[in-house]
Design an enzyme around this catalytic site. Structure first.
Site, short mmCIF file in Angstrom:
data_model
loop_
_atom_site.label_atom_id
_atom_site.label_comp_id
_atom_site.label_asym_id
_atom_site.label_seq_id
_atom_site.Cartn_x
_atom_site.Cartn_y
_atom_site.Cartn_z
N HIS A 160 -2.66 0.32 8.39
CA HIS A 160 -3.43 -0.56 7.51
C HIS A 160 -2.44 -0.93 6.40
O HIS A 160 -2.41 -0.34 5.33
CB HIS A 160 -4.67 0.15 6.95
CG HIS A 160 -5.38 -0.67 5.89
ND1 HIS A 160 -5.93 -1.90 6.14
CD2 HIS A 160 -5.60 -0.44 4.57
CE1 HIS A 160 -6.47 -2.39 5.05
NE2 HIS A 160 -6.28 -1.52 4.06
N ARG A 216 0.85 -1.21 0.00
CA ARG A 216 0.00 0.00 0.00
C ARG A 216 0.88 1.25 0.00
O ARG A 216 0.56 2.24 -0.64
CB ARG A 216 -0.93 -0.03 1.21
CG ARG A 216 -1.93 -1.18 1.16
CD ARG A 216 -2.68 -1.29 2.48
NE ARG A 216 -3.66 -2.35 2.52
CZ ARG A 216 -3.41 -3.60 2.94
NH1 ARG A 216 -2.19 -3.95 3.34
NH2 ARG A 216 -4.37 -4.49 2.98
N ASN A 253 -5.53 4.21 -0.48
CA ASN A 253 -4.29 3.81 0.19
C ASN A 253 -3.09 4.64 -0.22
O ASN A 253 -3.09 5.18 -1.32
CB ASN A 253 -4.02 2.33 -0.13
CG ASN A 253 -4.76 1.41 0.81
OD1 ASN A 253 -4.82 1.65 2.00
ND2 ASN A 253 -5.33 0.34 0.25
N ARG A 294 -11.35 -9.12 9.39
CA ARG A 294 -10.72 -10.33 8.82
C ARG A 294 -10.19 -11.22 9.94
O ARG A 294 -10.34 -12.44 9.90
CB ARG A 294 -9.57 -9.91 7.88
CG ARG A 294 -10.08 -9.29 6.59
CD ARG A 294 -8.96 -8.67 5.75
NE ARG A 294 -9.47 -8.20 4.47
CZ ARG A 294 -8.90 -7.27 3.72
NH1 ARG A 294 -7.78 -6.69 4.13
NH2 ARG A 294 -9.43 -6.92 2.58
N1 LIG Z 1 -8.66 1.23 2.96
C1 LIG Z 1 -8.97 0.04 2.52
O1 LIG Z 1 -9.24 -0.86 3.31
C2 LIG Z 1 -9.02 -0.22 1.06
C3 LIG Z 1 -8.50 0.71 0.21
N2 LIG Z 1 -8.51 0.50 -1.14
C4 LIG Z 1 -7.93 1.56 -1.97
O2 LIG Z 1 -8.97 2.29 -2.62
C5 LIG Z 1 -8.44 2.91 -3.77
C6 LIG Z 1 -9.36 2.68 -4.95
O3 LIG Z 1 -9.37 1.33 -5.32
P1 LIG Z 1 -10.28 0.82 -6.57
O4 LIG Z 1 -11.63 1.40 -6.47
O5 LIG Z 1 -10.12 -0.64 -6.65
O6 LIG Z 1 -9.53 1.50 -7.80
P2 LIG Z 1 -10.15 1.87 -9.21
O7 LIG Z 1 -9.02 2.09 -10.13
O8 LIG Z 1 -11.20 0.89 -9.59
O9 LIG Z 1 -10.90 3.28 -8.93
C7 LIG Z 1 -10.23 4.45 -8.64
C8 LIG Z 1 -10.99 5.59 -9.26
O10 LIG Z 1 -10.41 6.83 -8.86
C9 LIG Z 1 -10.59 7.73 -9.93
N3 LIG Z 1 -9.73 8.89 -9.79
C10 LIG Z 1 -8.39 8.97 -9.97
N4 LIG Z 1 -7.97 10.24 -9.77
C11 LIG Z 1 -9.07 10.97 -9.46
C12 LIG Z 1 -9.29 12.33 -9.14
N5 LIG Z 1 -8.28 13.22 -9.10
N6 LIG Z 1 -10.55 12.74 -8.87
C13 LIG Z 1 -11.57 11.86 -8.91
N7 LIG Z 1 -11.42 10.56 -9.21
C14 LIG Z 1 -10.19 10.12 -9.47
C15 LIG Z 1 -10.27 6.89 -11.16
O11 LIG Z 1 -10.78 7.48 -12.34
C16 LIG Z 1 -10.95 5.57 -10.80
O12 LIG Z 1 -12.26 5.50 -11.33
C17 LIG Z 1 -7.03 2.34 -3.95
O13 LIG Z 1 -6.08 3.26 -3.45
C18 LIG Z 1 -7.05 1.09 -3.10
O14 LIG Z 1 -5.77 0.70 -2.66
C19 LIG Z 1 -9.05 -0.62 -1.69
C20 LIG Z 1 -9.62 -1.58 -0.88
C21 LIG Z 1 -9.60 -1.48 0.56
C1 LIG Z 2 -6.67 -3.19 -0.67
C2 LIG Z 2 -6.76 -3.08 0.77
O1 LIG Z 2 -6.24 -2.17 1.38
C3 LIG Z 2 -7.49 -4.08 1.50
O2 LIG Z 2 -8.34 -4.79 0.96
O3 LIG Z 2 -7.22 -4.23 2.71
#
Ligand SMILES: NC(=O)C1=CN([C@@H]2O[C@H](COP(=O)(O)OP(=O)(O)OC[C@H]3O[C@@H](n4cnc5c(N)ncnc54)[C@H](O)[C@@H]3O)[C@@H](O)[C@H]2O)C=CC1
Ligand SMILES: CC(=O)C(=O)O
Length: 441
Positions: free
Chosen positions: A314, A207, A239, A270
């Protein structure tokens, strides 16, 4: 089914809301002036119970609850909270009021004009920045659970975002929660702003590897949201969530308690799942009363009966607070002596779960969808659960996850967690990792 409690509604015209038409059953406004707080609370509860039991027309239901708030000089949010609690407590199904009541919750949300930070229409709103896999799963979960009246979706990729909205709109018939495409400025006026925009991990990436890209994305997102409603709560999901939460606290202009990250709540869920599986109790040779032969029955304890926290980043430096893992109040070692080796294995399975999923399907979404929606619900309904969320810790000089109380003002307080020496050293190391990342910018 009607309640036998005496009606307290009186004819229209006696209250300040006369402009709202010819309602004939408004509550007594004047009765409150000399009422003690305790009596007032009891009467309100009685009224709300009656509303729920009656399951009368949704509009009437909503208007009556608003009247209660107005006449008793109470915030609609507080009445909503009581309403929500009572709804769960009462056996609504026996009154036949289930559908009506759940729709009434929606209506209450849409009409509660004293809720902080409501949009121009005076209803509860949650904006999601980033309409990718995670953003849309959160939106979907919020809609199905009727957490708010309106979900606003924002993405730099406009066509994608509009298509996601159209797709999600096909699910609104289940709940009536609105989903709409929004500009960043509109999003900035929402009650909660969830930030999922940014790059995701590729297989094998950590991350923390995302920080360069996502620091820039965060900066442009927060700029676009300005001027942010001063009562909004920002929930970071993108992240590396702890580092981004720290920067969002600096850049957003909101008080630190109003900017939090989903942190290790997902990891803790989890962990609880894994422990529940481990504690499966096999009871052999129980007579199958139908077939008359012995069978094995597997009893699995519910994840929710296990109290266990993953704390720290995380990310890879997180740790399990083993010394405080309890099952129904008893320390886990009373039920199952877990060796040090097994503890290490379980910890690795938890911290590696995301990568294992990413290797096979490219992203994770359902776990965080449920987790983020749950946090939003706790905020809007001021539920105040204790969750390990990423927030500012003076002691560690960074945003890091430890148990905290979450409510309508964001992080309401932090709950000290007793740690043994090993755990103290682990969380110190985790905080150091995060501070080193922050220092790069
Ligand atoms: N905190 C947690 O437990 C988790 C965090 N994540 C994180 O969430 C984030 C998103 O993951 P996904 O949805 O799978 O990725 P994704 O690639 O499917 O979606 C990300 C979206 O952000 C948009 N984006 C990029 N720059 C932007 C901006 N300046 N303004 C508005 N929109 C913008 C993109 O166009 C895209 O549609 C990642 O950083 C991932 O690591 C994912 C799962 C769990
Ligand atoms: C991608 C991520 O941060 C999670 O699933 O925990």
């Amino acid at each position: 089914m009607r309640s036998s409690e005496a009606p307290i509604w009186i004819p229209a015209g006696l209250d300040a809301g006369a402009g709202q038409g010819s309602r004939t059953d408004r509550p007594q406004q004047h009765a409150d002036s000399n009422m003690k707080d305790k009596d007032r609370g009891e009467t309100e509860t009685t009224e709300l119970r009656r509303i729920i039991r009656r399951g009368s027309s949704d509009v009437v239901t909503m208007e009556r609850a608003r009247d209660i708030a107005n006449c008793r000089r109470r915030e609609v949010t507080l009445v909503l909270k009581t309403f929500h609690t009572l709804k769960t407590q009462l056996d609504i199904s026996s009154t036949g009021a289930t559908n009506s009541t759940s729709t009434a919750i929606y209506n209450l949300h849409t009409q509660s004009d004293t809720m902080a930070g409501t949009g121009a229409g005076g209803f509860s709103t949650i904006a999601i920045i980033g309409a990718g896999s995670v953003g849309c799963t959160i939106a979907h979960t919020l809609m199905l659970r009727r957490v708010c009246a309106e979900v606003r979706l924002v993405d730099i990729a406009e066509d994608l975002c509009r298509a996601q909205v159209q797709d999600l709109q096909d699910a609104t018939y289940l709940t009536n929660v609105r989903i709409k495409y929004a500009t960043p400025q509109e999003a900035g006026q929402s009650d909660i702003i969830v930030i999922t925009a940014g790059a995701k991990q590729k297989p094998g990436e950590t991350r923390l590897d995302l920080i360069e890209k996502n620091y820039k994305v965060l900066g442009s997102v927060l700029k676009g949201l300005q001027p942010i409603n001063p009562q909004s709560i920002i929930l970071l999901v993108a992240n590396p969530v702890d580092v981004l939460t720290h920067f969002a606290q600096q850049m957003s202009g909101l008080p630190k308690n109003q900017v939090l990250g989903s942190g290790t709540l997902l990891d803790s869920i989890r962990l609880r799942g894994l422990l529940a599986q481990r504690l499966e109790v096999c009871i052999p040779e129980i007579e199958d009363s139908i077939k008359g032969r012995p069978v094995n029955i597997v009893l699995q304890i519910s994840d929710n009966s296990i109290n266990a926290y993953v704390i720290g980043e995380h990310g890879d430096s997180q740790c399990v607070a083993w010394s405080s893992v309890t099952v129904s109040g008893a320390h886990i070692s009373v039920i199952d002596e877990i060796s040090d080796e097994d503890r290490t294995k379980i910890g690795k399975l938890v911290s590696g779960k995301a990568n294992a999923i990413i290797r096979a399907k490219g992203f994770t979404s359902y776990g965080i969808g449920a987790t983020a929606a749950n946090i939003c619900e706790a905020i809007l309904f001021d539920q105040r659960p204790v969750y390990p969320l990423s927030c500012w810790h003076e002691e560690y000089q960074c945003c890091i996850s430890l148990p905290a109380v979450v409510g309508r003002k964001g992080i309401v307080s932090q709950i000290p967690l007793p740690l043994n020496d090993k755990e103290k050293a682990q969380i110190e190391a985790s905080a150091k990792t995060l501070r080193e990342q922050i220092a790069k910018f």
